[in-house]
Design a protein around this motif. Structure first.
Motif, mmCIF file in Angstrom:
data_model
loop_
_atom_site.group_PDB
_atom_site.id
_atom_site.type_symbol
_atom_site.label_atom_id
_atom_site.label_comp_id
_atom_site.label_asym_id
_atom_site.label_seq_id
_atom_site.Cartn_x
_atom_site.Cartn_y
_atom_site.Cartn_z
ATOM 1 N N ARG A 194 30.136 16.512 15.897
ATOM 2 C CA ARG A 194 29.234 16.200 17.000
ATOM 3 C C ARG A 194 28.598 17.480 17.548
ATOM 4 N NH1 ARG A 194 32.658 14.257 20.193
ATOM 5 N NH2 ARG A 194 32.634 12.132 19.368
ATOM 6 N N SER A 195 29.386 18.532 17.675
ATOM 7 C CA SER A 195 28.864 19.803 18.194
ATOM 8 C C SER A 195 27.821 20.392 17.248
ATOM 9 C CB SER A 195 30.018 20.788 18.402
ATOM 10 O OG SER A 195 29.531 22.042 18.837
ATOM 11 N N ARG A 203 39.553 16.317 15.840
ATOM 12 C CA ARG A 203 38.944 17.648 15.829
ATOM 13 C C ARG A 203 37.726 17.697 14.902
ATOM 14 N NH1 ARG A 203 44.373 19.445 16.049
ATOM 15 N NH2 ARG A 203 44.397 19.785 13.789
ATOM 16 N N ALA A 204 37.853 17.060 13.749
ATOM 17 C CA ALA A 204 36.729 17.049 12.807
ATOM 18 C C ALA A 204 35.530 16.310 13.397
ATOM 19 C CB ALA A 204 37.160 16.382 11.497
ATOM 20 N N GLU A 205 35.817 15.208 14.136
ATOM 21 C CA GLU A 205 34.736 14.445 14.757
ATOM 22 C C GLU A 205 34.024 15.262 15.829
ATOM 23 O OE1 GLU A 205 34.094 10.228 17.181
ATOM 24 O OE2 GLU A 205 36.053 10.755 16.344
ATOM 25 N N GLU A 206 34.807 16.002 16.649
ATOM 26 C CA GLU A 206 34.201 16.826 17.691
ATOM 27 C C GLU A 206 33.379 17.970 17.091
ATOM 28 O OE1 GLU A 206 37.478 18.095 20.012
ATOM 29 O OE2 GLU A 206 37.795 16.141 20.974
ATOM 30 N N LEU A 263 25.915 18.742 15.172
ATOM 31 C CA LEU A 263 24.713 17.924 15.241
ATOM 32 C C LEU A 263 23.892 18.271 16.487
ATOM 33 C CD1 LEU A 263 26.067 14.439 14.078
ATOM 34 C CD2 LEU A 263 24.516 15.946 12.829
ATOM 35 N N GLN A 264 24.588 18.521 17.613
ATOM 36 C CA GLN A 264 23.884 18.878 18.836
ATOM 37 C C GLN A 264 23.162 20.212 18.685
ATOM 38 O OE1 GLN A 264 26.999 18.760 21.760
ATOM 39 N NE2 GLN A 264 26.850 16.524 22.079
ATOM 40 N N ARG A 265 23.853 21.189 18.024
ATOM 41 C CA ARG A 265 23.208 22.476 17.794
ATOM 42 C C ARG A 265 21.985 22.325 16.894
ATOM 43 N NH1 ARG A 265 28.546 24.257 17.165
ATOM 44 N NH2 ARG A 265 28.264 24.322 14.892
ATOM 45 N N MET A 266 22.103 21.526 15.853
ATOM 46 C CA MET A 266 20.985 21.307 14.939
ATOM 47 C C MET A 266 19.812 20.642 15.657
ATOM 48 S SD MET A 266 23.030 20.044 11.529
ATOM 49 C CE MET A 266 21.520 19.610 10.693
ATOM 50 N N GLU A 267 20.111 19.673 16.531
ATOM 51 C CA GLU A 267 19.041 18.990 17.262
ATOM 52 C C GLU A 267 18.346 19.948 18.217
ATOM 53 O OE1 GLU A 267 18.308 15.048 20.077
ATOM 54 O OE2 GLU A 267 20.332 15.616 19.464
ATOM 55 N N HIS A 268 19.135 20.812 18.885
ATOM 56 C CA HIS A 268 18.549 21.784 19.808
ATOM 57 C C HIS A 268 17.659 22.770 19.056
ATOM 58 C CE1 HIS A 268 18.324 25.331 22.443
ATOM 59 N NE2 HIS A 268 18.400 24.445 23.446
ATOM 60 N N GLN A 269 18.142 23.251 17.898
ATOM 61 C CA GLN A 269 17.350 24.192 17.111
ATOM 62 C C GLN A 269 16.066 23.557 16.606
ATOM 63 O OE1 GLN A 269 20.060 25.462 14.075
ATOM 64 N NE2 GLN A 269 21.313 26.713 15.465
#
Length: 910
Positions: A460-461, A454-457, A463-469
């Motif tokens: 990852r989520s 759960r911590a890994e997911e 990081l994806q939000r940060m990359e999109h922003q």
């Protein structure tokens, strides 16, 4: 206590006696007055038959005093800051006189005795340089026994730089330089202006064409060389510190010249220099130098020397290469400086660039460096009898050009005792922290596998939000500039491998600012989001949309066949954005302008593609709002021309590059009734520039406000100058821009200028185009009319408005456009049209001006039409202020017939 009635009696008091506040009453001539340097305490010197004295005014005259006026000075004695003065004084003009025609000749040695304080004296010397700052001008002069400066209030029509290298005689007041303890440190002169400057020997007309002097001949023996003039030398540039120093080398001889010029020079470039020879720190130098690139290149290799050879002085001002170990930094110097040692010698390495300022602090002590730069030797200040007059070296330094001139030869070992202790301490600290962490982990127990997943997911989520922003606009969800730039580079890399092309559309919402300012930022955000949705609906499937900032969007078309396909996509965008936006139930139109550029037809790189699309967008907004404009090569030339014009305008403001000419205006009977001021710009780079070209650029940049203020001050000041000379009170017309009216501060500025100059408001005419009249009728015209100035509609007939629409506007004159005047005698229907304008203008209480009268037929036609005022080349070309002054004197009461008699060819009065 007796009243002191002469300048000599007041000035010869002792300091103790002057503190007793003796009453002073003088009748004297103003010989120096500067209202600009310190408006609260403007310096004033007056002179009578006994001598001169400084006057400290407590009451500032409302109209600035002028040199040559006869004044009555009332005040009391005071100690001054150095010598007795007239303190707490007032000065009233009681008549006109003239400046003293003679003055005792003094030397710098005589000035340094202090006996000539405040007195009217004369010096003779060569002008080394001229510095203009604000309303002041400073001449740096070399006398036979030293250097001195002379200060005056800058006269607008005087070109003081023409005095450089001239031998002159100058009359002015001896003024001391002193400390707060009243101790003298030097002297300078304060002179009233060019009227007290006499050129004894003019400077060479073309100094760069004078014979070249070898470097080894500078300051050699020459009979009767009491004061040296500029010399011409030539060599290869070895060092360039902009605005400070340029070093050059010719054969085995080097020289470093002091200069304020900043024109770039490259090492190895051949250059010519003119300047004044002077004694340097060890070898001769040039002061106040100017230079010009000769066009060739002759790189000078550095000479490898030891510290002892550099110290000997044999390589002073030459490019050398030397090694040494870093000893430390000298933080007291204003330039980046490190100290090196080599054997028994210690020397400085000095730089001027920011790269060196960042490099030097990071060099460890003990590091061995190889340095390339100019060897600069300093001599012992005293005379060494044992050396028979030869200079004795005291120290030397190396002047480097950039970080590339400093090379690390050997770094000192990092494992010093202090570093070793630090590492051991840090290692011990890490061990203690690790042991504590392991102990806490054992106590908590190991997490289960599901918790770790759960911590890994979650990570990852996040990081994806940060990359999109990081790569998308938060308001519209479109790509931001960072992602869009990457997309352009990728698209061009793929296109280079195929025959396909890449298109770029840059678009801007034309009325977005009005919506944002009227309805607020929330409404503006709604428009931006709706714009993004509409762009998405018409964008090709492979197109990439981006919001670059504000109301600027872009569409990348990475796979097109050519410019026709890109233009079709752009037209779809124009169409979808032409529909109104619904905001809070109200429809608002916010169309877009688009600039288009295509790779590889228009550009070969990503930067050029974006730059050209922006250029096309700028042209669209300026000439075709709401349309698509495709880039072509001529736009680059226009953009480059705009940049050159902007630089020329800024130079004109900084260096007083603007000038005025005066177009005479005559009434129908031939009487001179006034002038129209015409702005001119003669740039040092572009030469003479047409006002039709530079004024629109000035309006776009907002510089027209500063330029317009300068014009109004000059015109009103010129009118006052003419009026004081007894000339007729003529009107003065000044063109103003609608941009000047937008701020709302222009009427107050006009009122202040009229008050300062004393020009009657009714003689000032402000001309505004008819489009400007209608656009800004509520922004100051009524206020201007209330002041008393006259308002004129310029270029009437070109703005598609009718004369009757001017009813109710505060307009006094209608200026008929020159295109109608040109056709008045040759094109049927034009003359009746002019008659109609004249008739309607009179019915509205306005007068008419015929502009551009260039032939006798045109003159007769507009006179028959009933025009009240005429101007144009047939009557007189625009005149300089000096020629306009002559016209005022000669033609004040003359009639038209006299004008024709004096101009038999009919070409022009002057």
């Amino acid at each position: 206590m007796p009243t002191l009635t002469t300048a000599r009696a007041a000035h010869q008091l002792t300091i103790i006696e002057s503190r007793r506040a003796h009453p002073v009453l003088l009748r004297a001539v103003v010989t120096y007055y500067d209202p600009y340097v310190d408006p609260q305490r403007p310096p004033l010197f007056v002179t009578d038959s006994t001598g001169s004295i400084f006057v400290a005014l407590s009451v500032i005259p409302p109209i600035p005093l002028k040199a040559g006026q006869l004044v009555e000075v009332k005040g009391m004695s005071g100690p001054g800051d150095f010598a007795p003065i007239v303190d707490q004084a007032s000065a009233i003009v009681i008549g006109e006189s003239h400046l003293p025609l003679t003055a005792p000749h003094v030397s710098l040695t005589r000035l340094l005795t202090g006996e000539e304080d405040s007195q009217w004296v004369e010096i003779e010397g060569v002008v080394r340089s001229v510095v203009e700052a604000g309303r002041s001008v400073v001449l740096n002069m070399a006398l036979s026994d030293g250097e001195v400066t002379a200060t005056a209030v800058r006269e607008d029509r005087a070109d003081y730089k023409l005095l450089v290298d001239a031998k002159i005689r100058l009359r002015g007041h001896a003024a001391p330089l002193y400390t707060h303890r009243r101790q003298m440190t030097g002297w300078h002169l304060m002179f009233p202006g060019v009227a007290t400057v006499k050129v004894e020997e003019p400077p060479p007309v073309r100094p760069f064409e004078s014979p070249v002097i070898p470097l080894n001949s500078l300051l050699s023996y020459s009979p009767n060389a009491a004061v040296r003039h500029r010399v011409h030398i030539r060599g290869t540039v070895t060092q360039f510190w902009p605005g400070r120093m340029v070093c050059l080398q010719d054969g085995g001889q080097g020289l470093c010249a002091q200069t304020a010029q900043t024109t770039p020079l490259q090492p190895g470039e051949l250059a010519d220099f003119i300047g004044f020879p002077a004694v340097g720190e060890f070898s001769p130098t040039l002061t106040d130098a100017n230079y010009s690139a000769s066009g060739g290149r002759r790189p000078v290799p550095p000479l490898a020397v030891t510290a002892g050879e550099a110290f000997s002085g044999d390589h002073d001002a030459r490019l050398v290469e030397i090694e040494g170990q870093v000893f430390g930094q000298d933080r007291a110097e204003k330039d980046p400086t490190i100290i090196l040692s080599s054997g028994e010698f210690i020397f400085s390495v000095v730089g001027s660039s920011q790269s060196l300022a960042r490099l030097f602090p990071n060099i460890e002590e003990g590091t061995t460096l190889k340095v390339t730069g100019i060897c600069s030797v300093r001599a012992v200040a005293r005379v060494d009898i044992g050396r028979y007059g030869f200079p004795v070296p005291e120290s030397f330094r190396i002047l480097v050009r950039s970080a590339a001139d400093v090379v690390v030869v050997q770094k000192i070992s990092w494992w010093t005792a202090s570093h070793t202790l630090r590492v051991l301490g840090l290692a011990l600290f890490v061990i203690v922290l690790t042991a504590a962490a392991l102990f806490r982990q054992v106590r908590r127990g190991i997490k289960t596998a599901s918790e770790l997943r759960r911590a890994e997911e979650a990570t990852r989520s996040a990081l994806q939000r940060m990359e999109h922003q990081a790569h998308h606009d938060p308001l519209t969800g479109l790509a931001n500039r960072l992602l869009f730039d990457t997309s352009i580079h990728n698209a061009l890399s793929l296109a280079q491998q195929t025959t396909r092309q890449v298109g770029l559309l840059c678009l801007d919402l034309d009325r977005f600012k009005a919506i944002n300012d009227t309805l607020g930022h929330a409404a503006g955000d709604t428009v931006l989001r709706q714009t993004a949705e509409r762009l998405t609906s018409v964008s090709p499937q492979d197109g990439i949309l981006a919001r670059l900032g504000g109301d600027e969007f872009a569409i990348l078309l990475p796979w097109i066949s050519g410019k026709v396909e890109a233009e079709a996509s752009a037209q779809r965008v124009i169409k979808v954005l032409a529909a109104p936006f619904r905001i809070d139930g109200t429809l608002w139109h916010c169309p877009a302008s688009i600039g288009l550029s295509v790779f590889p037809e228009d550009a070969q790189s990503a930067d050029a593609l974006q730059r050209n699309a922006d250029t096309a967008l700028y042209c669209a907004k300026r000439t075709s709002p709401g349309q698509v404009v495709a880039f072509d090569r001529s736009m680059s030339e226009q953009a480059e021309r705009s940049v050159l014009l902007e630089n020329a305008l800024r130079r004109g403001l900084e260096k007083n590059g603007f000038a005025l000419e005066y177009q005479p205006q005559f009434n129908a009977q031939g009487d001179l009734r006034g002038f129209e001021a015409l702005l001119r710009l003669n740039d040092e780079v572009l030469g003479a520039i047409d006002p039709d070209e530079f004024i629109p650029v000035a309006e776009t940049l907002g510089l027209i406000v500063r330029i317009g203020e300068w014009v109004l001050r000059e015109v009103c000041g010129q009118w006052t100058e003419w009026a004081e000379d007894g000339n007729p009170r003529v009107s003065m017309a000044v063109n103003i821009s609608s941009v000047q009216l937008k701020s709302g501060e222009f009427p107050a500025f006009v009122r202040n200028v009229l008050a300062q100059t004393g020009m009657p408001a009714e003689l000032l005419e402000l001309e505004l185009t008819e489009t400007g009249i209608f656009a800004h009728a509520d922004q100051g015209l009524s206020e201007l009319k209330a002041i008393g100035v006259r308002i004129a509609v310029d270029d009437f007939g070109t703005g598609f408005s009718s004369l009757s629409s001017l009813y109710g506007f505060p307009v006094d004159y209608v200026k008929i456009d020159r295109s109608f005047v040109r056709d008045a005698a040759s094109t049927p229907g034009t003359l009746p049209f002019i008659r109609m304008i004249v008739s309607l203008a009179r019915s509205l209480g306005m007068k008419t001006v015929a502009d551009g009268v260039e032939t006798p037929d045109q003159m007769e036609a507009v006179k028959r039409a009933g025009c009240d005022i005429l101007q144009g080349y047939w009557l007189s070309h625009p005149l300089t202020a000096e020629k306009a002054f002559l016209l005022l004197q000669v033609r004040a009461s003359d009639r038209w017939e006299t004008l024709e008699a004096e101009s038999p060819t009919g070409a022009s009065v002057l």
